[in-house]
Scaffold this motif. Structure first.
Motif, PDB file in Angstrom:
ATOM      1  N   GLN A 604       0.840  -1.194   0.000  1.00  0.00           N
ATOM      2  CA  GLN A 604       0.000   0.000   0.000  1.00  0.00           C
ATOM      3  C   GLN A 604       0.878   1.248   0.000  1.00  0.00           C
ATOM      4  OE1 GLN A 604      -3.299  -0.062  -0.341  1.00  0.00           O
ATOM      5  NE2 GLN A 604      -3.280  -2.312  -0.325  1.00  0.00           N
ATOM      6  N   LEU A 605       0.618   2.155  -0.953  1.00  0.00           N
ATOM      7  CA  LEU A 605       1.398   3.387  -1.062  1.00  0.00           C
ATOM      8  C   LEU A 605       0.614   4.601  -0.596  1.00  0.00           C
ATOM      9  CD1 LEU A 605       3.083   2.803  -4.555  1.00  0.00           C
ATOM     10  CD2 LEU A 605       3.922   2.191  -2.291  1.00  0.00           C
ATOM     11  N   THR A 606      -0.632   4.417  -0.168  1.00  0.00           N
ATOM     12  CA  THR A 606      -1.457   5.502   0.364  1.00  0.00           C
ATOM     13  C   THR A 606      -2.227   4.989   1.570  1.00  0.00           C
ATOM     14  OG1 THR A 606      -3.291   4.931  -1.111  1.00  0.00           O
ATOM     15  CG2 THR A 606      -1.748   6.618  -1.893  1.00  0.00           C
ATOM     16  N   GLU A 607      -2.761   5.918   2.349  1.00  0.00           N
ATOM     17  CA  GLU A 607      -3.651   5.543   3.442  1.00  0.00           C
ATOM     18  C   GLU A 607      -5.011   5.129   2.880  1.00  0.00           C
ATOM     19  OE1 GLU A 607      -2.760   5.307   6.524  1.00  0.00           O
ATOM     20  OE2 GLU A 607      -0.762   6.142   6.264  1.00  0.00           O
ATOM     21  N   SER A 608      -5.744   4.309   3.634  1.00  0.00           N
ATOM     22  CA  SER A 608      -7.013   3.770   3.132  1.00  0.00           C
ATOM     23  C   SER A 608      -8.090   4.835   2.988  1.00  0.00           C
ATOM     24  CB  SER A 608      -7.507   2.660   4.069  1.00  0.00           C
ATOM     25  OG  SER A 608      -7.674   3.171   5.379  1.00  0.00           O
ATOM     26  N   GLU A 609      -7.981   5.955   3.734  1.00  0.00           N
ATOM     27  CA  GLU A 609      -9.042   6.961   3.677  1.00  0.00           C
ATOM     28  C   GLU A 609      -8.726   8.132   2.745  1.00  0.00           C
ATOM     29  OE1 GLU A 609      -6.336   7.615   7.182  1.00  0.00           O
ATOM     30  OE2 GLU A 609      -7.584   5.980   6.451  1.00  0.00           O
ATOM     31  N   THR A 610      -7.622   8.081   2.004  1.00  0.00           N
ATOM     32  CA  THR A 610      -7.265   9.185   1.107  1.00  0.00           C
ATOM     33  C   THR A 610      -8.123   9.164  -0.154  1.00  0.00           C
ATOM     34  OG1 THR A 610      -5.520   7.823   0.150  1.00  0.00           O
ATOM     35  CG2 THR A 610      -4.893   9.304   1.935  1.00  0.00           C
ATOM     36  N   GLU A 611      -8.092  10.299  -0.879  1.00  0.00           N
ATOM     37  CA  GLU A 611      -8.942  10.407  -2.068  1.00  0.00           C
ATOM     38  C   GLU A 611      -8.450   9.533  -3.215  1.00  0.00           C
ATOM     39  OE1 GLU A 611      -6.575  14.354  -1.833  1.00  0.00           O
ATOM     40  OE2 GLU A 611      -7.283  12.789  -0.497  1.00  0.00           O
ATOM     41  N   TYR A 612      -7.144   9.289  -3.270  1.00  0.00           N
ATOM     42  CA  TYR A 612      -6.584   8.394  -4.279  1.00  0.00           C
ATOM     43  C   TYR A 612      -5.907   7.235  -3.552  1.00  0.00           C
ATOM     44  CZ  TYR A 612      -7.068  12.793  -6.808  1.00  0.00           C
ATOM     45  OH  TYR A 612      -7.562  13.950  -7.328  1.00  0.00           O
ATOM     46  N   GLN A 613      -6.243   6.012  -3.948  1.00  0.00           N
ATOM     47  CA  GLN A 613      -5.672   4.829  -3.286  1.00  0.00           C
ATOM     48  C   GLN A 613      -4.820   4.065  -4.295  1.00  0.00           C
ATOM     49  OE1 GLN A 613      -8.953   2.660  -1.596  1.00  0.00           O
ATOM     50  NE2 GLN A 613      -9.598   4.360  -0.301  1.00  0.00           N
ATOM     51  N   VAL A 614      -3.563   3.823  -3.904  1.00  0.00           N
ATOM     52  CA  VAL A 614      -2.601   3.196  -4.809  1.00  0.00           C
ATOM     53  C   VAL A 614      -1.891   2.063  -4.071  1.00  0.00           C
ATOM     54  CG1 VAL A 614      -0.611   3.547  -6.324  1.00  0.00           C
ATOM     55  CG2 VAL A 614      -2.233   5.408  -5.960  1.00  0.00           C
ATOM     56  N   SER A 615      -1.793   0.914  -4.729  1.00  0.00           N
ATOM     57  CA  SER A 615      -1.014  -0.210  -4.199  1.00  0.00           C
ATOM     58  C   SER A 615      -0.149  -0.767  -5.324  1.00  0.00           C
ATOM     59  CB  SER A 615      -1.926  -1.301  -3.621  1.00  0.00           C
ATOM     60  OG  SER A 615      -2.765  -1.814  -4.639  1.00  0.00           O
ATOM     61  N   CYS A 616       0.911  -1.482  -4.959  1.00  0.00           N
ATOM     62  CA  CYS A 616       1.872  -1.954  -5.962  1.00  0.00           C
ATOM     63  C   CYS A 616       2.141  -3.442  -5.805  1.00  0.00           C
ATOM     64  CB  CYS A 616       3.189  -1.180  -5.835  1.00  0.00           C
ATOM     65  SG  CYS A 616       4.463  -1.712  -7.014  1.00  0.00           S
ATOM     66  N   VAL A 617       2.208  -4.129  -6.939  1.00  0.00           N
ATOM     67  CA  VAL A 617       2.614  -5.539  -6.997  1.00  0.00           C
ATOM     68  C   VAL A 617       3.832  -5.630  -7.912  1.00  0.00           C
ATOM     69  CG1 VAL A 617       1.934  -7.881  -7.659  1.00  0.00           C
ATOM     70  CG2 VAL A 617       0.251  -6.335  -6.657  1.00  0.00           C
ATOM     71  N   LYS A 618       4.867  -6.362  -7.466  1.00  0.00           N
ATOM     72  CA  LYS A 618       6.112  -6.455  -8.253  1.00  0.00           C
ATOM     73  C   LYS A 618       6.182  -7.798  -8.961  1.00  0.00           C
ATOM     74  CE  LYS A 618       7.520  -4.188  -4.260  1.00  0.00           C
ATOM     75  NZ  LYS A 618       8.132  -4.351  -2.963  1.00  0.00           N
ATOM     76  N   HIS A 619       6.520  -7.763 -10.248  1.00  0.00           N
ATOM     77  CA  HIS A 619       6.639  -8.970 -11.064  1.00  0.00           C
ATOM     78  C   HIS A 619       8.083  -9.103 -11.542  1.00  0.00           C
ATOM     79  CE1 HIS A 619       2.260  -9.080 -11.127  1.00  0.00           C
ATOM     80  NE2 HIS A 619       2.238  -7.848 -11.591  1.00  0.00           N
ATOM     81  N   LEU A 620       8.708 -10.242 -11.235  1.00  0.00           N
ATOM     82  CA  LEU A 620      10.103 -10.479 -11.585  1.00  0.00           C
ATOM     83  C   LEU A 620      10.201 -11.370 -12.822  1.00  0.00           C
ATOM     84  CD1 LEU A 620      13.129 -10.249 -10.786  1.00  0.00           C
ATOM     85  CD2 LEU A 620      12.805 -12.326  -9.429  1.00  0.00           C
ATOM     86  N   PHE A 621      10.866 -10.859 -13.862  1.00  0.00           N
ATOM     87  CA  PHE A 621      11.168 -11.638 -15.057  1.00  0.00           C
ATOM     88  C   PHE A 621      12.669 -11.908 -15.093  1.00  0.00           C
ATOM     89  CE2 PHE A 621       7.233  -9.490 -15.984  1.00  0.00           C
ATOM     90  CZ  PHE A 621       6.508 -10.377 -16.754  1.00  0.00           C
ATOM     91  N   GLU A 622      13.107 -12.700 -16.066  1.00  0.00           N
ATOM     92  CA  GLU A 622      14.523 -13.064 -16.132  1.00  0.00           C
ATOM     93  C   GLU A 622      15.401 -11.835 -16.323  1.00  0.00           C
ATOM     94  OE1 GLU A 622      17.457 -16.196 -18.460  1.00  0.00           O
ATOM     95  OE2 GLU A 622      15.309 -16.198 -18.845  1.00  0.00           O
ATOM     96  N   GLU A 623      14.981 -10.895 -17.161  1.00  0.00           N
ATOM     97  CA  GLU A 623      15.796  -9.710 -17.429  1.00  0.00           C
ATOM     98  C   GLU A 623      15.073  -8.409 -17.111  1.00  0.00           C
ATOM     99  OE1 GLU A 623      17.037  -9.951 -21.455  1.00  0.00           O
ATOM    100  OE2 GLU A 623      18.329 -11.694 -21.149  1.00  0.00           O
ATOM    101  N   HIS A 624      13.873  -8.476 -16.568  1.00  0.00           N
ATOM    102  CA  HIS A 624      13.096  -7.273 -16.298  1.00  0.00           C
ATOM    103  C   HIS A 624      12.405  -7.367 -14.949  1.00  0.00           C
ATOM    104  CE1 HIS A 624      13.412  -7.519 -20.705  1.00  0.00           C
ATOM    105  NE2 HIS A 624      13.348  -6.202 -20.706  1.00  0.00           N
TER     106      HIS A 624
END
Length: 842
Positions: A604-624
């Protein structure tokens, strides 16, 4: 009959204009009353939605007609017409409101009877037919009108809430205009839905529902009590009134009321047994009820609310009527006994005796399976009864007519039998199955028999089993012969036995499936053999939990009308599979190859009660490395366009920025997904970095009249929390047998470091922190320290990208003066993996 024929032929007819005109004549107010309701229902079935406006005045007049059959026919027809002609039916809300209030109006036509112009009056007029309407005593029109009103207003929660408050009749419910019990029950269900959707309304709605507990209709009382009992988070104080109402119904002379009350109490006893216990005296009186359904629910409720002292008495009472009820209710009884046995383990002897007795009785597959499942759980959770329970199961398979149950029992005997003090006593029962049963059971018996020989420590027993397996080589079925041959081979090579029989871990099936699908879908992958080393493993116990049947202990007595249980969250492997499929559908990522690993939990990159809610998932590839950003806009009447997350690494990360995929448009409360791609400068290295993140977008207001965003907007940005790329993003938790795997990696890379952790207040806090930082699987229950001063934590994981297995042994000591002192030993197959683990702690 004519109308029935018209309705049946309507689906095949191409031109219905003529019959529509004929039916509309029968709908006229001066027609015979017996024809009008049928004409209205037939017209609803055959009319084209575009013609709904043309018959609007007829429907409006019919809805408020004094004759209930005509009014109900119009209301029900409007209900069915609503999906096809929403805008037209919504204009009938005033007429529906009049119908639900019990008022009658002539709407477009004068209702003055014979004095009306040219004899056009309502159907109550006796000038044409001589019919004089009889006032309705059931008020069924209110039920139909309420259903139509809710259908029209269901998207407007405030309008529905206002309708409930207007029709509710205040705190006591006495002021309500609704006289039909069905309508009141419907209103109670609508109120319950509002209460579930809006917790702020719970107090007001609850007062209304409590008022309906005192209604003169039993149906309304029961519905109100049931709704209160099913409220999420209901307190014992709030349950006092509904339980008192249900308790009165337990002594009702009507069996339907007794059944409804006991069924509701049985469901409530799962979560509030102490509150239901006040009804135990009345429930005990129902054990001998002539209606066996009532008696069954009474027994199951008593089993959930009873105490240890009442177990024996209840068991005697149950035994008296088990032969008089159907298998369906026998299953409910058995499941209730299973839950009681796990609640009071000291009483296992009497309950196991009861289960073994009913196991010998006549019954169908579901009944027998419920008993076997109950005994399985007793073996698993109550160690004292294992020997006796296994003996009962051995006797059962001697004359078991269900192949599935025999196979399951033989499998359990193979797992638990070799661990018992006298494993030889089970051999006879198992070998009898090899001689006497069908091929499926014989194959299962061979597998069970072999486990006794391979897992038992006695050489004499192992030799005897070897002789029995050699006899199975002459079996007529190839599956039995193949199993016997395989297990005899395992006798000769102990390393194979360790892998196929004694190994405590298995591959995660969902992760294995995902890898196989990716391997088969990649045309270039066929040039290399399938690599199973990157697939995480789980313990056999974890694997059993994943495929376990849903327990009926939580569902006994729950009414069928209650909402479905919330499905369990997806497992980590299932989440990985979903992400892999999602990324494969994006053309920009097709050249990246297979996803090596995706983080299971979104950061989670923002608080749950903010006007914009952003979360991140990371995907690992062999070269990226691909960062997936899940963005939600919670501001109403605002649309965000060209939404993108700008990432700036704070240090030399070893990553090169490729591209950013923005979200084209993001409406209110409609999540979107954007991506940022980086290239790994060295594919063999494990990059760690910290990123500053900023959400950039163009904000546009929505025109309330058109619902479309304005042409011009303004650029804006929103600061997000920093995002970390850490060791946990490269490591997959996996299960191993720590001691044997630690010894196997002795020849690999071993690194030992000592750390001082003065901020840690306990060994438990240190264990939790290390597990979270490394994202590894804790083994052998070592995540729970047994001592407050010294502890050893054992961890296992797979390092993505070909890093192989990584084992960590954390020896810790704790003192108040120095905090936690940690000796961290790492054994891996590659040096880079060891460096990654050590760097994460530093």
């Amino acid at each position: 009959m004519v109308y029935l024929a018209i309705k049946e032929l309507a689906t095949t007819a191409e031109d219905v204009i003529m019959v529509t005109s004929s039916i509309m004549k029968d709908m006229q107010p001066n027609s015979e009353v017996i024809y009008r309701p049928n004409a209205i229902r037939a017209l609803c079935r055959i009319i084209d939605p575009s013609m709904a406006q043309g018959v609007e005045r007829f429907f409006k007049a019919a809805i408020v007609d004094k004759n209930t059959s005509i009014s109900s026919a119009a209301l029900v027809s409007a209900y069915h017409l609503f999906p096809a002609a929403k805008d037209v039916v919504k204009r009938w809300v005033n007429e529906a409101q009049e119908a639900v209030q019990g008022k009658s109006s002539s709407s477009f036509f004068n209702s003055s009877g014979g004095s009306s112009y040219l004899g056009w009056g309502s159907s109550s007029s006796n000038t044409t037919s001589g019919y004089q309407p009889i006032p309705s005593t059931s008020y069924i029109t209110q039920y139909h009108a309420l259903g139509l009103l809710y259908l029209i207003r269901q998207q407007d929660r405030m309008a529905v809430t206002k309708m409930i408050q207007q029709l509710g009749g205040g705190k006591t419910g006495a002021g309500t205009v609704l006289k039909n019990p069905l309508a009141l029950c419907m209103l109670i269900r609508y109120a319950a839905k509002i209460m579930e959707e809006d917790p702020n309304m719970q107090r007001q709605i609850l007062e209304l529902i409590e008022g309906w507990l005192r209604h003169k209709s039993d149906m309304v009382n029961l519905e109100a009590a049931r709704v209160i009992c099913e409220i999420k988070g209901v307190t014992a104080a709030q349950l006092t009134k509904p339980i008192a109402v249900l308790q009165l119904f337990l002594s009702s002379p009507k069996s339907s009321l007794r059944f409804a009350a006991t069924r509701t109490l049985a469901a409530l006893a799962l979560t509030h047994p102490a509150s239901v216990a006040t009804c135990n005296v009345d429930l005990e009186n129902l054990i001998s009820d002539q209606n066996r359904s009532v008696a069954t629910y009474a027994i199951t409720t008593l089993l959930k609310t009873g105490n240890e002292a009442s177990v024996d008495r209840l068991m005697k009472q149950i035994s008296g009527f088990m032969s008089e009820i159907s298998d369906e209710f026998k299953v409910i009884i058995v499941d209730a006994i299973r839950s009681l046995c796990l609640k009071f383990p000291a009483k296992h002897a009497s309950m196991l005796s009861f289960l073994s007795g009913v196991l010998r009785d006549e019954g169908g597959y579901d009944f027998k399976r419920a008993i076997v499942e109950a005994i399985f759980d007793m073996i698993k959770f109550i160690g004292d009864c294992k020997e006796q329970a296994l003996s009962h199961l051995c006797e059962f398979i001697e004359d078991c007519e269900f192949t599935k149950l025999s196979v399951r029992i033989l499998h359990l005997l193979g797992l638990e039998g070799p661990k018992s003090p006298q494993p030889t006593k089970y051999i006879r029962y198992i070998y009898n199955r090899v001689v006497l049963e069908n091929a499926t059971v014989r194959a299962a018996a061979v597998s069970s028999l072999a486990k006794f020989g391979l897992n038992a420590g006695e050489a004499k027993l192992s030799k005897s089993v070897n002789v029995l397996l050699n006899r199975c080589l002459d079996d007529v079925d190839d599956e039995v012969r193949d199993r016997a041959a395989m297990y005899l081979k395992l006798y000769e090579e102990q390393q194979l036995a360790m892998t196929y029989v004694k190994e405590e871990s298995v591959y995660s099936l969902s992760a294995l499936e995902s890898k196989l699908v990716s391997y088969l879908s990649d045309p270039d992958a066929g040039e290399k053999p399938f690599d199973a080393s990157s697939i995480p493993k789980v313990s056999r116990e974890q694997a059993a939990k994943e495929v376990a049947r849903p327990s009926t202990l939580e569902t006994i007595g729950v009414p069928s009308s209650s909402k479905a249980a919330t499905p369990p969250p997806p497992s980590a492997a299932e989440t990985q599979s979903q992400y892999a499929q999602q990324l494969a559908e994006i053309p920009e990522f097709t050249s990246y190859g297979q996803v090596l690993y995706s983080s299971t939990k979104a950061t989670q990159l923002t608080e749950s009660e903010t006007e914009y809610q952003v979360s991140c998932v990371k995907h690992l590839f062999e070269e990226h490395i691909v960062f997936q950003f899940n963005v939600s806009n919670t501001i109403a009447d605002t649309v965000l366009e060209n939404v993108a997350v700008i990432m700036e690494p704070q240090t030399d990360s070893g990553l090169s920025d490729d591209f950013t995929m923005p979200i084209a448009s993001l409406g209110a409360n409609s999540p979107g997904i954007g991506y940022v791609s980086f290239t790994r400068d060295e594919s063999t290295a494990y990059q760690t970095a910290s990123f500053q993140c900023i959400l950039k977008f163009v904000s546009k207001e929505v025109d309330p009249s058109t619902g479309e965003p304005e042409e011009e907007g303004y650029e804006d940005e929103y600061s997000l929390e920093d995002l970390e790329l850490s060791a946990a993003d490269y490591i997959l938790p996996t299960y191993v047998t720590f001691s044997s795997e630690w010894d196997r990696l002795r020849g690999g890379v071993t690194v030992t470091e000592t750390f001082a952790l003065p901020a840690m207040e306990s060994l438990k806090a240190a264990c939790d922190s290390i597990i979270e930082i490394l994202n590894m699987q804790a083994l052998g229950g070592s995540e729970e320290p047994q001592s407050t001063s010294i502890h050893t934590l054992q961890l296992s994981g797979l390092v993505a990208g070909g890093g192989g297995k990584a084992l960590v042994r954390c020896r810790m000591t704790y003192s108040k003066a120095q905090g936690v002192t940690l000796e961290l030993s790492v054994r891996t197959e590659k040096q880079e993996a060891a460096n990654l683990v050590i760097a994460a702690i530093v």
